[in-house]
Write a protein that holds these residues in place. Structure first.
Motif, PDB file in Angstrom:
ATOM      1  N   SER A  64       8.615   6.812  -6.356  1.00  0.00           N
ATOM      2  CA  SER A  64       8.132   6.003  -7.478  1.00  0.00           C
ATOM      3  C   SER A  64       7.270   4.837  -7.007  1.00  0.00           C
ATOM      4  O   SER A  64       6.522   4.264  -7.795  1.00  0.00           O
ATOM      5  N   LEU A  65       7.358   4.486  -5.742  1.00  0.00           N
ATOM      6  CA  LEU A  65       6.562   3.385  -5.187  1.00  0.00           C
ATOM      7  C   LEU A  65       5.175   3.842  -4.746  1.00  0.00           C
ATOM      8  O   LEU A  65       4.325   3.022  -4.414  1.00  0.00           O
ATOM      9  N   ALA A  66       4.935   5.141  -4.747  1.00  0.00           N
ATOM     10  CA  ALA A  66       3.656   5.683  -4.269  1.00  0.00           C
ATOM     11  C   ALA A  66       2.464   5.092  -5.010  1.00  0.00           C
ATOM     12  O   ALA A  66       1.416   4.820  -4.409  1.00  0.00           O
ATOM     13  N   ALA A  67       2.607   4.869  -6.292  1.00  0.00           N
ATOM     14  CA  ALA A  67       1.492   4.317  -7.075  1.00  0.00           C
ATOM     15  C   ALA A  67       1.085   2.928  -6.585  1.00  0.00           C
ATOM     16  O   ALA A  67      -0.080   2.536  -6.720  1.00  0.00           O
ATOM     17  N   TYR A  68       2.031   2.181  -6.012  1.00  0.00           N
ATOM     18  CA  TYR A  68       1.728   0.835  -5.512  1.00  0.00           C
ATOM     19  C   TYR A  68       1.157   0.887  -4.100  1.00  0.00           C
ATOM     20  O   TYR A  68       0.422   0.000  -3.696  1.00  0.00           O
ATOM     21  N   LEU A  69       1.487   1.931  -3.361  1.00  0.00           N
ATOM     22  CA  LEU A  69       0.970   2.084  -2.006  1.00  0.00           C
ATOM     23  C   LEU A  69      -0.398   2.762  -1.980  1.00  0.00           C
ATOM     24  O   LEU A  69      -1.200   2.514  -1.084  1.00  0.00           O
ATOM     25  N   ALA A  70      -0.664   3.617  -2.935  1.00  0.00           N
ATOM     26  CA  ALA A  70      -1.904   4.400  -2.934  1.00  0.00           C
ATOM     27  C   ALA A  70      -3.166   3.545  -2.794  1.00  0.00           C
ATOM     28  O   ALA A  70      -4.014   3.846  -1.942  1.00  0.00           O
ATOM     29  N   PRO A  71      -3.334   2.468  -3.570  1.00  0.00           N
ATOM     30  CA  PRO A  71      -4.561   1.668  -3.423  1.00  0.00           C
ATOM     31  C   PRO A  71      -4.709   1.059  -2.028  1.00  0.00           C
ATOM     32  O   PRO A  71      -5.808   0.985  -1.494  1.00  0.00           O
ATOM     33  N   VAL A  72      -3.594   0.647  -1.440  1.00  0.00           N
ATOM     34  CA  VAL A  72      -3.631   0.057  -0.097  1.00  0.00           C
ATOM     35  C   VAL A  72      -4.046   1.113   0.926  1.00  0.00           C
ATOM     36  O   VAL A  72      -4.890   0.867   1.789  1.00  0.00           O
ATOM     37  N   LEU A  73      -3.479   2.311   0.811  1.00  0.00           N
ATOM     38  CA  LEU A  73      -3.815   3.384   1.738  1.00  0.00           C
ATOM     39  C   LEU A  73      -5.259   3.845   1.550  1.00  0.00           C
ATOM     40  O   LEU A  73      -5.948   4.158   2.533  1.00  0.00           O
ATOM     41  N   GLU A  74      -5.722   3.852   0.322  1.00  0.00           N
ATOM     42  CA  GLU A  74      -7.120   4.228   0.065  1.00  0.00           C
ATOM     43  C   GLU A  74      -8.085   3.219   0.683  1.00  0.00           C
ATOM     44  O   GLU A  74      -9.104   3.603   1.270  1.00  0.00           O
ATOM     45  N   ARG A  75      -7.769   1.928   0.579  1.00  0.00           N
ATOM     46  CA  ARG A  75      -8.613   0.904   1.216  1.00  0.00           C
ATOM     47  C   ARG A  75      -8.615   1.077   2.730  1.00  0.00           C
ATOM     48  O   ARG A  75      -9.657   0.977   3.378  1.00  0.00           O
ATOM     49  N   ALA A  76      -7.442   1.359   3.298  1.00  0.00           N
ATOM     50  CA  ALA A  76      -7.350   1.541   4.752  1.00  0.00           C
ATOM     51  C   ALA A  76      -8.148   2.760   5.189  1.00  0.00           C
ATOM     52  O   ALA A  76      -8.848   2.714   6.212  1.00  0.00           O
TER      53      ALA A  76
END
Length: 85
Positions: A64-76
């Motif tokens: 359920s936390l994936a949605a909050y991590l996705a933008p950070v991983l996309e920027r990286a």
């Protein structure tokens, strides 16, 4: 069941890491606000059991936390050199 946030979280979320010494390219992601609600950390959040044991999240809650991590991983990923992608 709920636990006081100060009992569950460390005041310095990454005690083994000197945050000031990290490269400017490193982005630290603190998900404590997504795990806890204000000053409490509930056993169940949005109908999902949060903790597997005293210090591990359940796999369902972790997903359920994936949605909050996705933008950070996309920027990286966008900053990574082509060979690393």
């Amino acid at each position: 069941c709920v636990w006081p946030r100060e009992q569950v979280t460390n005041p310095q979320p990454y005690p083994r890491t000197d945050l000031a010494a990290l490269s400017a390219d490193v982005e630290v992601v603190d998900l404590n606000d997504r795990i806890c609600e204000g000053t409490i950390c509930p056993a169940v959040r949005d109908g999902t059991v949060v903790m597997y044991d005293s210090n591990h999240l359940t796999s369902t809650f972790s997903r359920s936390l994936a949605a909050y991590l996705a933008p950070v991983l996309e920027r990286a990923a966008a900053k990574a050199p082509p060979a690393a992608r």
